[in-house]
Structures are given as C-alpha cells and as structure tokens.
Design a protein around this motif. Structure first.
Motif, short mmCIF file in Angstrom:
data_model
loop_
_atom_site.label_atom_id
_atom_site.label_comp_id
_atom_site.label_asym_id
_atom_site.label_seq_id
_atom_site.Cartn_x
_atom_site.Cartn_y
_atom_site.Cartn_z
N ARG A 1 0.74 -0.97 0.42
CA ARG A 1 0.36 -0.09 -0.24
C ARG A 1 0.96 0.59 0.04
O ARG A 1 2.12 1.70 0.54
CB ARG A 1 -1.09 0.10 1.33
N LEU A 2 0.81 1.89 -1.00
CA LEU A 2 2.08 3.15 -1.58
C LEU A 2 1.12 4.22 -1.38
O LEU A 2 -0.15 4.51 -2.67
CB LEU A 2 2.54 3.13 -2.40
N VAL A 3 1.08 5.63 -0.53
CA VAL A 3 0.34 6.77 -0.67
C VAL A 3 0.66 7.97 -0.16
O VAL A 3 2.54 8.11 -0.59
CB VAL A 3 -0.40 7.30 0.93
N GLY A 4 0.27 8.92 -1.20
CA GLY A 4 1.37 10.38 -1.35
C GLY A 4 2.27 10.10 -3.16
O GLY A 4 2.14 9.32 -3.06
N CYS A 5 2.21 11.31 -3.36
CA CYS A 5 3.07 11.17 -4.45
C CYS A 5 4.73 10.61 -4.73
O CYS A 5 5.07 11.12 -4.03
CB CYS A 5 2.73 12.27 -5.09
N VAL A 6 4.75 10.15 -5.71
CA VAL A 6 6.07 10.01 -6.24
C VAL A 6 6.87 9.86 -7.58
O VAL A 6 5.83 9.66 -8.01
CB VAL A 6 6.56 8.23 -5.39
N ASN A 7 7.98 10.28 -7.46
CA ASN A 7 8.27 10.50 -9.49
C ASN A 7 8.12 8.96 -10.20
O ASN A 7 8.17 9.44 -11.39
CB ASN A 7 9.48 11.29 -9.29
N ALA A 8 9.09 7.93 -9.74
CA ALA A 8 8.35 6.97 -10.37
C ALA A 8 9.08 5.84 -9.89
O ALA A 8 8.81 5.42 -8.37
CB ALA A 8 10.19 6.74 -11.65
N LEU A 9 8.06 4.51 -9.84
CA LEU A 9 7.88 3.04 -9.53
C LEU A 9 8.57 2.09 -10.05
O LEU A 9 8.53 2.26 -11.57
CB LEU A 9 6.59 2.70 -8.72
#
Length: 339
Positions: free
Chosen positions: A200-208
């Motif tokens: 579960r990932l929340v909040g923006c990130v640049n790349a996955l």
C-alpha cells in the motif's frame, strides 16, 4: 358514357429505363461515398502531418539541448520539454495510426533515457539517507512501514530502465507493506522479489519500478512520471501514472489511470480496468500528479509484440462483474494516521 368513349391510357413503365435510373442512383451514391472517404483520409493525413511536424520540431530541439547542455540547472527545462512532448502524444493518440503512436513513445523513452544519462554525468548521485522522524503507535503489527532498504548493485531491468539505488521493498513473502511518500524525499521506489505480499503506497512519487512479483496485490497512489514493470505473475495492481510499460507479465489484472497508452511486451493473460483506489487526500495527489482527469487510456493498450491489425490475444478488458470495485485503504486497516 364519356369515360367509355374516351378511356384513359395506362402508361406501362419501361423496365430498361427503370434499370438505367437505378444504376444512375447507385453511381451517384458510390461517388458520394468515395468523396466522403477521401475527405476522411485527407483529414487523417492532415492531422498526422501536423502532429509529426510539431513532434519532430520538439524532438530535435530536445536532442540539441541534450547534446549541448553542460549546466545542471537546464536539466529541469529539458525534462519539462519531454513531458510536454509526451502530453502531445497522449492528446493526439486517438486520431493517429497505431504505428505512429508506438514510434513516438519509443522516441520519448529514448529521450528520457538520454536525460537520465546526462543527469548522471552532470550531477553525482547522492546515497539515500532517511531522516529520523517521530514514530506513532503501530496499530497493525503486520504493516512494516519502516522495512525499507536500499540495494546499491541492483541489476537493470530488461527494457533498459535501471532500478539503480532507489529505496523500496525487496525480497519479502506473505507480508503487508506500507509506505507514505508525503513529506518524504523519496523520488523513486522499487518493489522487487515479493511473493504473496500486499503493498500500500500513498502520496505522490516520481517513479515506480516493479521486478519479480508473484501473487501480490499493489495499491499505489499517483505517480508523477513513469511506472516500469517486469516479471509479474498472478498479481493485482492498482496504479496511476503518465506512462506505464509492462514486460513479461502473466495472468495479472491491472487497474489503471494513465495519460498515454499502456505498453505491454511479452505478456499473456493480462486484463485491464479503470483505476479504483481511494484514500484520504487522493484527490489532491491526483491533482498534483496531473492525473485528475480520467482519459480512458487504460483500455487502449499497445502490444509491441503484436503487429497484426486484429486485437492482440495477450490482453483483454476486465468484465465489469469481475472487477474488484473501489479499494479504500482505510477499510484495509492502514488508516490515515500511518507515518
């Protein structure tokens, strides 16, 4: 009596005349249809020609900047130009031939890679370090939020987009993993070597980056850049990004919101549906990532290994009755106070 003396003369239609009349109508109809098709082709050709002119002008400008830039501060300008070019492709994808879209996306991928290489030359990459921050009571013992590691010598993915030294979850089995990117310095995040895990990932990130996932469920907040996936099997992935590329996926369900067409290669048994994640603050994250609008591109998949005009057998749209419905992270027990 007058009618009997002057009977009316009945006109018998000339069959040959009728046939000639019918043939004339058919010729006029065919001629009209041909004109309509010609206009449509001319319109398509004009749209494609206009797009290619704009695309090539922007591409050549970016290449020139990549070849001549020595100032690290110019990298952001080049990155913005590539993003604008990617947006141009997304906006015109419906009216362009599929081969033009595929060619354009490959060009953009190459430009991004060249920018990454230039960035590595001009800006030495710093090792990641996590700032200490206050901890709160963990209400779910299964959620391993602090179990984030960095692997310096991570191998490159097969489609030449390196995982590098990004932090992430690696080599886990039967665990629930949670990461909050809000107020975080993490720019890129990797999931690798996971088996039967829920992420579960929340909040923006640049790349996955995804590599070697089996039997996993991944619920990810919006990504401002790209998501690259390789070797996933029997997984459910809920993802939002500007660009998504999937390589070597088997029997997976993808729930996407994406600005450009999803790209698959060497995949089979993959199905696609619309993004269905919900958590407190997701609207703000979607807005920040430029993904607030549902484009419908999740169902417009490009299979780069299927060049025939007919539908690729390697992917399909998820039937509505088989979709998972809205996934609310609060209902899964991670809560909104996780840090």
């Amino acid at each position: 009596m007058e009618d009997q003396e002057n009977p009316k003369i009945l006109q018998i239609p000339d069959q040959n005349l009728q046939k000639k009349h019918q043939m004339m109508l058919e010729r006029l109809s065919n001629r009209h249809q041909t004109r309509l098709e010609t206009r449509k082709l001319d319109s398509t050709d004009s749209t494609t020609s206009t797009f290619l002119s704009r695309f090539n002008d922007s591409k050549n400008s970016i290449i020139s900047q990549l070849q001549t830039t020595t100032d690290p501060s110019r990298l952001t300008v080049i990155s913005d130009a590539i993003s604008t070019l990617e947006k141009l492709v997304a906006e015109n994808s419906y009216s362009l031939p599929s081969y033009e879209v595929r060619s354009s996306l490959r060009t953009i991928s190459d430009l991004k890679q060249n920018l990454e290489n230039l960035s590595a030359q001009l800006i030495p990459r710093k090792k990641f370090s996590f700032k200490s921050k206050p901890t709160r009571t963990q209400t779910q013992s299964q959620i391993l939020q602090n179990d984030v590691v960095s692997t310096p010598n991570e191998t490159e993915l097969k489609f030449n987009f390196p995982v590098r030294e990004s932090p992430g979850f690696r080599d886990k089995q039967n665990e629930v993993l949670f990461q909050d990117f809000k107020c975080s310095e993490i720019g890129e995040f990797t999931l690798s070597g996971l088996d039967s895990c829920e992420v579960r990932l929340v909040g923006c990130v640049n790349a996955l980056f995804f590599n070697k996932l089996k039997g996993c469920k991944v619920y990810a907040a919006p990504v401002t850049g790209s998501i690259l996936i390789e070797e996933v099997e029997d997984c459910v992935l809920v993802l939002a990004s500007h660009q998504i590329r999937i390589h070597f996926a088997k029997r997976c369900d993808f729930y996407l919101r994406v600005r450009s067409r999803p790209i698959i290669e060497d995949c089979n048994g993959v199905r696609f549906g619309p993004y269905c994640l919900n958590y407190e603050g997701i609207e703000e994250d979607l807005e920040a990532a430029g993904l607030i609008e549902e484009t419908g591109q999740w169902g417009n998949v490009d299979d780069f290994k299927w060049l025939r005009a007919v539908q690729s057998p390697n992917w399909s749209v998820l039937p509505e009755e088989e979709r998972v419905g809205t996934v609310d992270l609060a209902d899964l027990g991670c809560g909104n106070d996780a840090s």
